[in-house]
Design an enzyme around this catalytic site. Sequence first.
Site, PDB file in Angstrom:
ATOM      1  CG  ASP A  21      -1.823  -1.230   1.244  1.00 48.96           C
ATOM      2  OD1 ASP A  21      -2.218  -1.695   0.165  1.00 48.96           O
ATOM      3  OD2 ASP A  21      -2.088  -1.737   2.353  1.00 48.96           O
ATOM      4  CG  HIS A  49      -2.053  -2.108  -6.965  1.00 46.66           C
ATOM      5  ND1 HIS A  49      -1.229  -2.702  -7.878  1.00 46.66           N
ATOM      6  CD2 HIS A  49      -1.703  -2.639  -5.760  1.00 46.66           C
ATOM      7  CE1 HIS A  49      -0.416  -3.533  -7.255  1.00 46.66           C
ATOM      8  NE2 HIS A  49      -0.693  -3.529  -5.976  1.00 46.66           N
TER       9      HIS A  49
HETATM   10  P1  GDP Z   1      -0.752   0.325  -3.548  1.00 47.88           P
HETATM   11  O1  GDP Z   1      -1.343  -0.943  -3.069  1.00 47.88           O
HETATM   12  O2  GDP Z   1       0.715   0.414  -3.309  1.00 47.88           O
HETATM   13  O3  GDP Z   1      -1.126   0.654  -4.964  1.00 47.88           O
HETATM   14  O4  GDP Z   1      -1.381   1.478  -2.630  1.00 47.88           O
HETATM   15  P2  GDP Z   1      -2.937   1.621  -2.232  1.00 47.88           P
HETATM   16  O5  GDP Z   1      -3.651   2.115  -3.436  1.00 47.88           O
HETATM   17  O6  GDP Z   1      -3.445   0.394  -1.566  1.00 47.88           O
HETATM   18  O7  GDP Z   1      -2.851   2.721  -1.098  1.00 47.88           O
HETATM   19  C1  GDP Z   1      -2.311   3.982  -1.317  1.00 47.88           C
HETATM   20  C2  GDP Z   1      -3.407   5.032  -1.063  1.00 47.88           C
HETATM   21  O8  GDP Z   1      -2.825   6.308  -0.980  1.00 47.88           O
HETATM   22  C3  GDP Z   1      -4.438   5.135  -2.184  1.00 47.88           C
HETATM   23  O9  GDP Z   1      -5.671   5.419  -1.613  1.00 47.88           O
HETATM   24  C4  GDP Z   1      -3.938   6.299  -3.022  1.00 47.88           C
HETATM   25  O10 GDP Z   1      -4.984   6.969  -3.728  1.00 47.88           O
HETATM   26  C5  GDP Z   1      -3.379   7.185  -1.966  1.00 47.88           C
HETATM   27  N1  GDP Z   1      -2.247   8.034  -2.351  1.00 47.88           N
HETATM   28  C6  GDP Z   1      -1.243   7.782  -3.234  1.00 47.88           C
HETATM   29  N2  GDP Z   1      -0.324   8.758  -3.201  1.00 47.88           N
HETATM   30  C7  GDP Z   1      -0.756   9.655  -2.274  1.00 47.88           C
HETATM   31  C8  GDP Z   1      -0.209  10.864  -1.736  1.00 47.88           C
HETATM   32  O11 GDP Z   1       0.861  11.323  -2.113  1.00 47.88           O
HETATM   33  N3  GDP Z   1      -0.946  11.495  -0.769  1.00 47.88           N
HETATM   34  C9  GDP Z   1      -2.124  11.015  -0.305  1.00 47.88           C
HETATM   35  N4  GDP Z   1      -2.747  11.689   0.642  1.00 47.88           N
HETATM   36  N5  GDP Z   1      -2.665   9.868  -0.779  1.00 47.88           N
HETATM   37  C10 GDP Z   1      -1.972   9.199  -1.738  1.00 47.88           C
HETATM   38  P1  IMO Z   2      -0.813  -4.183  -2.210  1.00 47.27           P
HETATM   39  O1  IMO Z   2      -0.414  -4.725  -3.562  1.00 47.27           O
HETATM   40  C1  IMO Z   2      -0.940  -4.684   2.161  1.00 47.27           C
HETATM   41  C2  IMO Z   2      -0.584  -8.787   3.678  1.00 47.27           C
HETATM   42  C3  IMO Z   2      -1.839  -9.209   4.412  1.00 47.27           C
HETATM   43  C4  IMO Z   2      -1.248 -10.177   5.414  1.00 47.27           C
HETATM   44  C5  IMO Z   2      -0.130 -10.850   4.617  1.00 47.27           C
HETATM   45  C6  IMO Z   2      -0.512 -12.191   4.030  1.00 47.27           C
HETATM   46  O2  IMO Z   2      -2.126  -3.499  -2.193  1.00 47.27           O
HETATM   47  O3  IMO Z   2       0.301  -3.417  -1.585  1.00 47.27           O
HETATM   48  P2  IMO Z   2      -2.091 -12.915   2.010  1.00 47.27           P
HETATM   49  O4  IMO Z   2      -3.557 -12.704   1.805  1.00 47.27           O
HETATM   50  O5  IMO Z   2      -1.234 -12.365   0.922  1.00 47.27           O
HETATM   51  O6  IMO Z   2      -1.744 -14.347   2.320  1.00 47.27           O
HETATM   52  O7  IMO Z   2      -1.777 -12.085   3.366  1.00 47.27           O
HETATM   53  O8  IMO Z   2       0.190  -9.957   3.549  1.00 47.27           O
HETATM   54  N1  IMO Z   2      -0.804  -8.266   2.303  1.00 47.27           N
HETATM   55  C7  IMO Z   2      -0.880  -6.971   1.998  1.00 47.27           C
HETATM   56  N2  IMO Z   2      -0.848  -5.876   2.792  1.00 47.27           N
HETATM   57  N3  IMO Z   2      -1.036  -4.544   0.814  1.00 47.27           N
HETATM   58  C8  IMO Z   2      -1.037  -5.628   0.005  1.00 47.27           C
HETATM   59  O9  IMO Z   2      -1.041  -5.533  -1.330  1.00 47.27           O
HETATM   60  C9  IMO Z   2      -0.984  -6.910   0.595  1.00 47.27           C
HETATM   61  N4  IMO Z   2      -0.975  -8.158   0.096  1.00 47.27           N
HETATM   62  C10 IMO Z   2      -0.858  -8.970   1.143  1.00 47.27           C
HETATM   63  O10 IMO Z   2      -2.469  -8.124   5.038  1.00 47.27           O
HETATM   64  O11 IMO Z   2      -0.626  -9.461   6.450  1.00 47.27           O
HETATM   65 MG    MG Z   3      -2.829  -1.625  -1.755  1.00 39.93          MG
END
Ligand code: GDP
Ligand code: IMO
Ligand code: MG
Length: 451
Positions: A21, A49
């Site tokens: 994340d 994502h």
């Molecule tokens: P990923 O799994 O790595 O793609 O990340 P996620 O999408 O799960 O979580 C990142 C969150 O942060 C999302 O809700 C994005 O829209 C948000 N986000 C990304 N860059 C920024 C930033 O620079 N500032 C803020 N406030 N939010 C951001």
């Molecule tokens: P993105 O791509 C955050 C974490 C789960 C758990 C561990 C194992 O959005 O960054 P699983 O279901 O994979 O066997 O869970 O890994 N986990 C993540 N945490 N972002 C993710 O993906 C994750 N993918 C798996 O929360 O701790």
């Molecule tokens: Mg994510």
Amino acid sequence: MVGNTTPQSPHAAIFGMQWGDEGKGKVVDLLTEQYDYIVRYNGGANAGHSVQIGDDRYALHLIPSGILHKDKTNIIGNGVVVDPVTLIDEIDTLVQRGVEVGDNLRISNRAHIVMPYHKLQDAMMEAAVSAARGEHKKIGTTGRGIGPAYADKMQRSTGVRMGDLLDPDRFADKMAHVVRLKNAMLGGIADVAGAEFEPYDADELTEAYIGHGKVLADHICDTQHLLSTGMAGGKKLLFEGANGSMLDIDHGTYPYVTSSNCGSVGIYAGAGVPGGTVGRTTGIMKAYTTRVGAGPFATELDDAIGQRIRDRGNEYGTTTGRPRRCGWLDLAVVRYTAAVNGITEIALMLFDVLAGFETLKVCVGYEVDGRPVAGFPENGVALEKVTPVYEELPGFDEEITECRDYDDLPANAKAYVDLVERVVGVPVSIVSVGPKRSQTMMRVAHEAVGV
Ligand code: GDP
Ligand code: IMO
Ligand code: MG
């Protein structure tokens, strides 16, 4: 600079440097314009994502974030575990929102399938661990069947692949055998977990999944061949890591990890391209640290500061909606994942969340019994024993979400970026101050990125 990258290569990769994340979806969206093929190589629907385009937000789980751009080919590589039901749902949702999903989505015929019994096994294994060893011993998985699907891939005799769906007789034959074994195994796990278990019917599962195969058939192909011929023809590849390097099955905080290689090491096996294919390698990190699920977290803030980060960063999971655990930036983690992955640059995300703190603490290393720790603790248990060594920096009061030029950032914010570069030893090339494309600062000359 560390690692196994080929600077002159036109191909690039992004992946997370922490526990997921980090903002990978946003960065892939920013960089996609410069590439032809956007490739997922690991993980499955455990990933979430988010991409924000204007006021529209998209949550992608299995489909590469490049799908939101026209004329790009999006590839789900052989290293991904694919849940066909989730994938069809994701395609339908995108199509309903006007996103084109046709020839621009290709799924490897070698990618393994996540079946319903994998998801049940995932949940029951967690329940069994909890019943036998206590709630705190659960991994805290996303419940998406990831671990059991990868386990069957390695087991071989029980693995099923996307290509199998295209040959109904072969698939039916396999299912008859696999479902018998799964029923026996799951019945046993249910006993330990104290759960009810209704055995699966092989014919029903076979029919349903051959149906899903028909829906997805036009997307399923030999993606290794596609990538190989594409590269020979001058196509540029962008690899999109899922999960995060600290969740890597080999290099993360085992056993509190996911079941694939999330960083650069996963690319070659998970997409079928030769080692050294990748040039530009961007490590994505938050300006602080979060974690979903169980496992050690040295800089965790279980207090008002952690809650402030959670509120400002909207730190609730994209996939499961769980509140994310929040803490100070841990550069011992990032320095380690930079070394494991060989990154050439850093994208520093969610920097805006840190505005308004009087002091910012950054962990620059670990100690055990007053002695510095060399290398990185080998597993979750070892990481639990460390004490973080903090450097304290003065915070910045000004909101920075409107900053568009790096020089517009407050001096204390720039000092924070300097510290990241100094401790990790890699330049910060992208600074993000909000979820939108426009809320991004590029610090080095890159080609047009559409911001
Ligand atoms: P990923 O799994 O790595 O793609 O990340 P996620 O999408 O799960 O979580 C990142 C969150 O942060 C999302 O809700 C994005 O829209 C948000 N986000 C990304 N860059 C920024 C930033 O620079 N500032 C803020 N406030 N939010 C951001
Ligand atoms: P993105 O791509 C955050 C974490 C789960 C758990 C561990 C194992 O959005 O960054 P699983 O279901 O994979 O066997 O869970 O890994 N986990 C993540 N945490 N972002 C993710 O993906 C994750 N993918 C798996 O929360 O701790
Ligand atoms: Mg994510």
